[in-house]
Every structure is written in structure tokens, then in C-alpha cells.
Design an enzyme around this catalytic site. Sequence first.
Site, PDB file in Angstrom:
ATOM      1  N   CYS A 270       0.842  -1.182   0.000  1.00 58.57           N
ATOM      2  CA  CYS A 270       0.000   0.000   0.000  1.00 58.57           C
ATOM      3  C   CYS A 270       0.888   1.246   0.000  1.00 58.57           C
ATOM      4  O   CYS A 270       1.894   1.305   0.693  1.00 58.57           O
ATOM      5  CB  CYS A 270      -0.956   0.095   1.184  1.00 58.57           C
TER       6      CYS A 270
ATOM      7  N   ARG B 111       4.099  -0.487  -4.665  1.00 56.09           N
ATOM      8  CA  ARG B 111       3.743  -0.998  -3.340  1.00 56.09           C
ATOM      9  C   ARG B 111       2.379  -1.686  -3.319  1.00 56.09           C
ATOM     10  O   ARG B 111       1.987  -2.286  -2.315  1.00 56.09           O
ATOM     11  CB  ARG B 111       3.710   0.154  -2.330  1.00 56.09           C
TER      12      ARG B 111
ATOM     13  N   TRP C  76      -2.801  -2.657  -1.791  1.00 60.04           N
ATOM     14  CA  TRP C  76      -2.516  -4.079  -1.987  1.00 60.04           C
ATOM     15  C   TRP C  76      -3.405  -4.786  -0.971  1.00 60.04           C
ATOM     16  O   TRP C  76      -3.192  -4.702   0.233  1.00 60.04           O
ATOM     17  CB  TRP C  76      -1.043  -4.375  -1.711  1.00 60.04           C
TER      18      TRP C  76
ATOM     19  N   ASN D 225      -1.716   1.871   5.714  1.00 56.83           N
ATOM     20  CA  ASN D 225      -0.859   0.805   5.203  1.00 56.83           C
ATOM     21  C   ASN D 225      -0.510  -0.074   6.391  1.00 56.83           C
ATOM     22  O   ASN D 225      -0.025   0.427   7.398  1.00 56.83           O
ATOM     23  CB  ASN D 225       0.407   1.438   4.584  1.00 56.83           C
ATOM     24  N   GLY D 226      -0.781  -1.377   6.285  1.00 51.73           N
ATOM     25  CA  GLY D 226      -0.488  -2.285   7.397  1.00 51.73           C
ATOM     26  C   GLY D 226      -1.694  -3.148   7.697  1.00 51.73           C
ATOM     27  O   GLY D 226      -2.607  -3.256   6.878  1.00 51.73           O
TER      28      GLY D 226
ATOM     29  N   GLU E  62      17.047 -18.237  -8.072  1.00 57.79           N
ATOM     30  CA  GLU E  62      16.721 -16.845  -8.387  1.00 57.79           C
ATOM     31  C   GLU E  62      16.172 -16.739  -9.822  1.00 57.79           C
ATOM     32  O   GLU E  62      15.208 -16.013 -10.071  1.00 57.79           O
ATOM     33  CB  GLU E  62      17.975 -15.981  -8.186  1.00 57.79           C
TER      34      GLU E  62
ATOM     35  N   LYS F 267      12.478 -15.335 -10.757  1.00 54.14           N
ATOM     36  CA  LYS F 267      12.280 -14.206 -11.693  1.00 54.14           C
ATOM     37  C   LYS F 267      11.245 -14.575 -12.741  1.00 54.14           C
ATOM     38  O   LYS F 267      10.352 -13.808 -13.055  1.00 54.14           O
ATOM     39  CB  LYS F 267      13.575 -13.859 -12.429  1.00 54.14           C
TER      40      LYS F 267
ATOM     41  N   GLU G 132       7.540 -15.038 -11.239  1.00 55.77           N
ATOM     42  CA  GLU G 132       6.827 -13.875 -10.706  1.00 55.77           C
ATOM     43  C   GLU G 132       6.386 -12.894 -11.787  1.00 55.77           C
ATOM     44  O   GLU G 132       5.386 -12.211 -11.621  1.00 55.77           O
ATOM     45  CB  GLU G 132       7.606 -13.172  -9.602  1.00 55.77           C
TER      46      GLU G 132
ATOM     47  N   HIS H 158      16.776 -37.305  -8.081  1.00 54.36           N
ATOM     48  CA  HIS H 158      15.981 -37.747  -6.929  1.00 54.36           C
ATOM     49  C   HIS H 158      14.518 -37.352  -7.082  1.00 54.36           C
ATOM     50  O   HIS H 158      13.786 -37.312  -6.094  1.00 54.36           O
ATOM     51  CB  HIS H 158      16.568 -37.170  -5.640  1.00 54.36           C
TER      52      HIS H 158
ATOM     53  N   LYS I 161       6.061  -4.567  -4.126  1.00 56.69           N
ATOM     54  CA  LYS I 161       7.516  -4.459  -3.987  1.00 56.69           C
ATOM     55  C   LYS I 161       7.957  -4.572  -2.535  1.00 56.69           C
ATOM     56  O   LYS I 161       8.981  -5.156  -2.225  1.00 56.69           O
ATOM     57  CB  LYS I 161       7.944  -3.109  -4.563  1.00 56.69           C
TER      58      LYS I 161
HETATM   59  O1  M6R Z   1      12.675  -5.795   0.169  1.00 45.97           O
HETATM   60  P1  M6R Z   1      13.136  -7.194   0.421  1.00 45.97           P
HETATM   61  O2  M6R Z   1      14.441  -7.481  -0.210  1.00 45.97           O
HETATM   62  O3  M6R Z   1      13.150  -7.538   1.877  1.00 45.97           O
HETATM   63  O4  M6R Z   1      12.049  -8.096  -0.266  1.00 45.97           O
HETATM   64  C1  M6R Z   1      12.075  -9.489  -0.158  1.00 45.97           C
HETATM   65  C2  M6R Z   1      11.201 -10.140  -1.193  1.00 45.97           C
HETATM   66  O5  M6R Z   1       9.872  -9.748  -1.039  1.00 45.97           O
HETATM   67  C3  M6R Z   1      11.657  -9.794  -2.616  1.00 45.97           C
HETATM   68  O6  M6R Z   1      12.981 -10.121  -2.832  1.00 45.97           O
HETATM   69  C4  M6R Z   1      10.771 -10.543  -3.657  1.00 45.97           C
HETATM   70  O7  M6R Z   1      11.009 -11.911  -3.568  1.00 45.97           O
HETATM   71  C5  M6R Z   1      11.051 -10.008  -5.056  1.00 45.97           C
HETATM   72  N1  M6R Z   1       9.819  -9.702  -5.712  1.00 45.97           N
HETATM   73  C6  M6R Z   1      11.750 -10.964  -5.936  1.00 45.97           C
HETATM   74  O8  M6R Z   1      11.999 -10.450  -7.200  1.00 45.97           O
END
Ligand code: M6R
Length: 612
Positions: free
Chosen positions: A2, A27, A74, A100-101, A485, A489, A492, A508, A607
Site C-alpha cells: 500500500c 507498493r 494491496w 498501510n499495514g 533466483e 524471476k 513472478e 531424486h 515491492k
Molecule cells: O525488500 P526485500 O528485499 O526484503 O524483499 C524481499 C522479497 O519480497 C523480494 O525479494 C521478492 O522476492 C522479489 N519480488 C523478488 O523479485
Amino acid sequence: MCGIVAYVGHREACPLILKGLKRLEYRGYDSAGVALLNGEGLKIYKKKGKVVDLENELQNKDLHATVGIGHTRWATHGEPNDVNAHPHYSNHKKLAIIHNGIIENYDSLKQALLKKGHEFRSQTDSEVLVHFIEDIQQETNCSLEEAVRLALQEVVGAYAIVLISEDDPTQLIAARKSSPLVIGVGENEFFFASDATPIIEYTKDVIYLDDNQVALVRQGELKIVNLENERQAPYIQKLELELEAIEKGGYDHFMLKEIFEQPRSIADSMRGRVNREEGTLQLGGLSDYMDKLAEAKRIIIVGCGTSWHAGLVAEYIFEELARIPVEVEYASEFRYRNPIINADDFVIAISQSGETADTLAAIQLAKSKGATIFGVCNVVGSSIARETHAGAYTHAGPEIGVASTKAFTAQVTVLTQMAIAIAHKRGSITEELYQQLLLDLSAIPQKVGQVLKAADRIKEIAYIFTYARNFIYLGRGLNFPVALEGALKLKEISYIHAEGYPAAEMKHGPIALIDEDMPVVFIATKDSSYEKIVSNIQEVKARKGRVIAIVTEGDELIPNMVDFVIEVPETHDILIPLLSSIPLQLLSYYVAVMRGRNVDQPRNLAKSVTVE
Ligand code: M6R
């Protein structure tokens, strides 16, 4: 999660707030709204969808006001729709709130208010809070500021809130606990926002509100108190952020811009730390702790998502160079499983945003057990950065695309520097290796630039796999976290199911998935496990899997075995993730673009994950 923007001063509030909300859309972006106060009273406009949908809704309306609040959501409590969008009115529509929260005890508060005759329009916890505040004000006949403080003393949960009141058009009241809130201080004007990006073009003077503080702007004056009404001295800081850093700069997406910024962002994360000419490495933030670190018995790394992956890379590097045992923990698991934490443990919290709720809670737990906490954060002044004993900023610059790219490589660069510095201090590496590592690290930005030149080739490969339904990513050693990673990527931003595995684990279980429809990305650079991964590639090819391999420049073996090859320059083994992760970022970006996805704002994500 948010985004909050609020303004009181002499400018037109609505366009300023909408522009700010667009900057905060990373956000949350499932609905947006504004509340404006003018001669006609307190008006709320809100809409499901993006800020641009709200903008369309606002066309041809009289929006003149010099005080207002705005929000991009959000969803947590209640589906994303017009009604659940913020701002929310109080029962008598005299007040409006943006939040927000999460208010965890909202249900018990709501039940009590329902008995008093309150009528709720939305399903949100936030609406309950503004009703509660109004109720206290009416029952006790106190000021709004007093009612906010009394209400927040009863609230369990996390919040950044801003309230606007029809009774006082010169006033805004804000408060925070565990969710970020920045106040911009201009000439007879004040701004409130979840981060500084909506503010920087108007003022560089900001105050980061602390937990349990309430800020009141009234008739051009700012006052900050704590929940017990004790006056708090505002600490005004100068923002170092520049406007260009938060704009797309000619790229189609922030994500692409951020991928291409990596030669610079990696260099920035070494600036003032690695001195290649003098052969020295100094991390100012850690200098007071280096003697203790040299004696460290154990390091625990906590993080989430991509930051957790950076932690896994760091585990290999710390253990290899500094010979200190390292445990890497998902912050969300660590905080709830009664972990064994000793007072002589060092905890490294990794977070781009510095606001991730689980990571914040994990370090608070470790701190309460006496451990020493270091932060590796990108956002300066963020909650995690402020909660830690010491740390090193990554200096990657603002990362706006939801998918983390340059933040990852900057985190790995900082963690690598920490490992090298500690290893040198402990004497666990030779002076010769130390000097070699500094040279190799300094060469990384230019080598990343070389990898980026393969973007067109990667785009062609992405085109071929645009409609794949699944992907497997395999790597060994330091390239195992890179595989994780790469898979994260892709999933998501393209919504393709992707799994990352250590290559040797394939037999396995996951090998059962391999057939001619399964793309398998091997991160198979020349390192100590090269021969082993060559065997794993053969196992996949024998089952007709389609292989894309990331290999070291000049490799003559793997290109003859696989379907597609992307080369990265040679470097020291421990630095390979800084190069091998780049083609995977580009691959996922191009696949997502070709599938027509909203790359910077993928569905269901935000984010900054400030709820647990
Ligand atoms: O702000 P942060 O690095 O603590 O965020 C952690 C995760 O939410 C963040 O890395 C998320 O997995 C990303 N969207 C990945 O691309």
C-alpha cells in the site's frame, strides 16, 4: 504494501497526490483513491484498478483543494474493489483515513462499534480504525490528535496512517508503527508518503517518522509526539535521491532499466570500499565490529525471496573464504520456530526495501537474545537499516520494478566484500588471494556490461520459449542459488511455473518431468563442479529435454551438447553469480514481455512486503 501520499499547503493537492501515487504503485496496485477537502466538505473518490483508472474517474470533477490524502492498495482484508479501496470515511463522514499495514484486533473493535450502531461500508480493517478514532473523539470530547493517540494505544498490528478532518482544513494527522512513513518539509507545506519518491521534486528535507510517533500538521506547524503525548524532536534529513533515478529514462520498463543499470549499481556498491590501486577493502559501517567478527563462531543470515537467495550465495562465500559456519534462514520461518540464538551470534539481515515485515521481526527477535545484527539494505533510512546495530547499504539506487534485479547483484557484491574483509582479518585467506579477489571484483561491472550485450540473443531464445508451461533451472555450488533466483524471476513476472534445483538433486525426483516439452536452464559455468554439471546436462539430453546453458566464454564442450548457449566472461569462482544471474534476468524479462505481462507490476505482488 500500500502506498500513501498526503499533502497540505498552497499547491493543488489532487494532481500532486496522483503523481505521487503513480510513483508508489510498486507498493500495491489493485485500487486507488483520494480524499480532498475544500469549501464543499470532505470528498472521497476511489476506484478499483490502477491510479490511471482513478484518474479517468476523476475527469470533469471539481477537484480544487490544497489539502488531501491518497492511497494505492494491496488488498489484505476484503477483495480489491471500489468499496474496499482507501480512503475510508468515519461513521459520520467527518474524517477519512488512509492506512498501510494490518490492524490485527480489528474484529473485536468492530464488534464493539457495531453494538454502538456504527455502520461499516467496507470489509477492511482500516475502516474500523477510523470509526474507532471518531468514536473515541465523540465519547471523550477530546481533540482529534488525542483521539488518535488513545485509539492507537488500543490497536494491535502495524500501521502507517494519515487522517484528514472536515472540521479542520489546515490539519493532517499521521502515525506509524512497523510501516514506513516519511514527512516532507517544504515552505509552508507538508507532504506525507510511504517513501521519499513522491516528495523529492518538491523538497529534499524529510523526517522519517519512528514507530509509535504521531505527527500533527496544523496551520503550517509540525508537531511530533509519542503515544504518551511526549514531544519528540523532529530530525530533518537531506534526501540524496535524484529525480532521474526514479524515472524510466527511455526504457520500456523499470525492470529493463534496472537490469541495464547493473554495471553502475555494482560499481556503486563497491565505491569508497574497494580501492584497487592500493589493494584495500574497507566497509565503514562494520569497522567497529571487525575484531569481534574475526572471532565469530556463527553467522545467521535472514531474508525473504530474492534477498534470501543472496543470503544463500553469501553462505558459500563466507564458508569458503572466512571459514565461519553460516545458516541461511527464511525470516518468516526463523521468527516463529523458537530458534537457538546465542549472544555471540552475528545476524545479517538482507532486504532491498528495508521494510519487509518478516525480516524486521526476525532481527527484533535476534536482537532480544543479544545477537549483533548487521543490515544489508538498499533503502536508506528504512526500518531494518535503523533497527540493526551496523551494516552496509547496497547503494543500488531505487529499484521500482517488483522483480528484484540490480538489488540482488548489489546485495551479493556487498556480502562478498564482507566475506573478503572478514576472511582477510581472520587470516583465513592469503594476501595473494585477497589482492586477486579485489582485482577480480573490481572488474565485475565491466564484465556485466559484456553480458548485457547478449540481450538480443537472449530475446531470440525467449521468443522460442514464450509459451512454455514449465521451466526447470539447475545449478551446482554457487550457481544453485542462482538457479533458484532465475526460477523466481520467471515465475513472478511471466506466471510460468518454474522450479530451481541443485543439479545433482534432479535424479531424486524432478528428472521424471523431463521430456521434449521441458525447457531446462543449466547454469554451467567453468568452476569446480564443471565436470559434474556436464554429466547432469547429458542426463537431461538423454531424455530429450531442451537445454539452455549459461556457460563460460570459450567453452567448447557444452555448446555441442545443448540447444542454446549464452556466454558469460570468466571470473573467480566466488564471483560467478554476479555474472550468471544476469542472462536469467533478461530471459525472464523478455518471456514476460512476449506474453504480454505487466512486467513492473505483476499480479498479486507488491515491492515492499510490509505484512507478514
Ligand atoms: O525488500 P526485500 O528485499 O526484503 O524483499 C524481499 C522479497 O519480497 C523480494 O525479494 C521478492 O522476492 C522479489 N519480488 C523478488 O523479485
